[in-house]
Design an enzyme around this catalytic site. Structure first.
Site, PDB file in Angstrom:
ATOM      1  N   THR A   1     -57.852 -27.955 -36.298  1.00  0.00           N
ATOM      2  CA  THR A   1     -56.449 -28.384 -36.189  1.00  0.00           C
ATOM      3  C   THR A   1     -55.590 -27.155 -35.859  1.00  0.00           C
ATOM      4  O   THR A   1     -56.002 -26.017 -36.125  1.00  0.00           O
ATOM      5  CB  THR A   1     -55.958 -29.053 -37.491  1.00  0.00           C
ATOM      6  OG1 THR A   1     -56.147 -28.147 -38.560  1.00  0.00           O
ATOM      7  CG2 THR A   1     -56.701 -30.351 -37.761  1.00  0.00           C
TER       8      THR A   1
ATOM      9  N   THR B   1     -52.689 -25.375 -36.786  1.00  0.00           N
ATOM     10  CA  THR B   1     -52.307 -24.268 -37.681  1.00  0.00           C
ATOM     11  C   THR B   1     -53.536 -23.581 -38.254  1.00  0.00           C
ATOM     12  O   THR B   1     -53.591 -22.351 -38.376  1.00  0.00           O
ATOM     13  CB  THR B   1     -51.417 -24.786 -38.836  1.00  0.00           C
ATOM     14  OG1 THR B   1     -50.320 -25.487 -38.269  1.00  0.00           O
ATOM     15  CG2 THR B   1     -50.895 -23.658 -39.703  1.00  0.00           C
ATOM     16  N   CYS B   2     -54.525 -24.391 -38.590  1.00  0.00           N
ATOM     17  CA  CYS B   2     -55.750 -23.839 -39.194  1.00  0.00           C
ATOM     18  C   CYS B   2     -56.470 -22.914 -38.214  1.00  0.00           C
ATOM     19  O   CYS B   2     -56.946 -21.850 -38.592  1.00  0.00           O
ATOM     20  CB  CYS B   2     -56.684 -24.980 -39.609  1.00  0.00           C
ATOM     21  SG  CYS B   2     -55.876 -26.260 -40.566  1.00  0.00           S
ATOM     22  N   SER B   3     -56.549 -23.323 -36.962  1.00  0.00           N
ATOM     23  CA  SER B   3     -57.328 -22.580 -35.956  1.00  0.00           C
ATOM     24  C   SER B   3     -56.577 -21.418 -35.343  1.00  0.00           C
ATOM     25  O   SER B   3     -57.187 -20.432 -34.928  1.00  0.00           O
ATOM     26  CB  SER B   3     -57.718 -23.502 -34.795  1.00  0.00           C
ATOM     27  OG  SER B   3     -58.579 -24.488 -35.233  1.00  0.00           O
TER      28      SER B   3
ATOM     29  N   ALA C   1     -57.006 -19.538 -40.491  1.00  0.00           N
ATOM     30  CA  ALA C   1     -58.354 -18.947 -40.541  1.00  0.00           C
ATOM     31  C   ALA C   1     -58.415 -17.595 -39.810  1.00  0.00           C
ATOM     32  O   ALA C   1     -58.990 -16.627 -40.343  1.00  0.00           O
ATOM     33  CB  ALA C   1     -59.387 -19.926 -39.996  1.00  0.00           C
TER      34      ALA C   1
END
Ligand code: BEZ
Length: 187
Positions: free
Chosen positions: A72, A74-76, A80
């Site tokens: 997703t 924001t996560c990518s 992270a």
């Protein structure tokens, strides 16, 4: 033009951008500083490779960050990568294990980690059936956009299996307090 992130945010229900829906709030309280981490099996790489939270986080200093979903925006793009880029600095501050947890299957977590160059740095752990996430009361119902119960976005410092600090994002697409740089200030 609208960025992918803006587009995703504009499609999110209130549950994601604002208040979260916990599936277990009536029974539990979100895990907090001083609590012992529950011992739950997570999965790394494939569904046959079980790793218990006790074995992973029971000794030494660990940083855990959790995300609503692999791949997703924001996560990518932010969450992270921040931990991967700051891995050496986290180690310098005495952190032995850096782990990312998401309610996804282990193949997806593995592919996501490889796509970001997480190998040898961040342990990509699948909480496939949300057992850990529900036990610590960090579950959020994202059925409408991600197909089911997922994890809230948070970061925790754990020492010898006990929570030393925890920061959960009020907006699960945002990154206001659970970035690697935020956690490093607490170490
Ligand atoms: C994100 O951008 O990380 C995100 C997108 C949709 C739901 C939750 C998180």
């Amino acid at each position: 033009m609208q960025s992918l992130r803006q587009f995703v945010i504009s499609t999110l229900p209130r549950a994601v951008t604002g208040r979260y829906l916990s599936t277990t709030a009536a029974l539990n309280m979100p895990i907090k500083e001083g609590d012992k981490l529950p011992d739950v099996d997570l999965f790394e790489g494939n569904p046959h490779n079980k790793v218990s939270t006790q074995a992973l986080f029971g000794k030494g200093k660990s940083v855990i960050f959790a995300v609503p979903g692999a791949f997703t925006p924001t996560c990518s793009e932010k969450h992270a990568p921040g931990y991967i880029q700051n891995f050496a600095q986290l180690k310098e501050k005495g952190v032995q294990t850096v782990a990312c947890i998401a309610v996804n299957d282990p193949f997806v977590m593995d592919a996501w980690g490889k796509s970001m160059g997480a190998e040898t740095k961040v342990r990509m752990l699948a909480d496939t059936a949300a057992a850990f996430t529900k036990k610590i009361d960090m579950a959020i119902d994202l059925t409408e956009i991600l197909g089911g119960v997922r994890s809230r976005r948070y970061a925790m410092v754990v020492e010898d299996g006990v929570v030393k600090s925890i920061q959960a994002e009020p907006d699960n697409t945002g990154l206001a307090c659970s970035a690697a740089t935020d956690v490093m200030k607490l170490l």
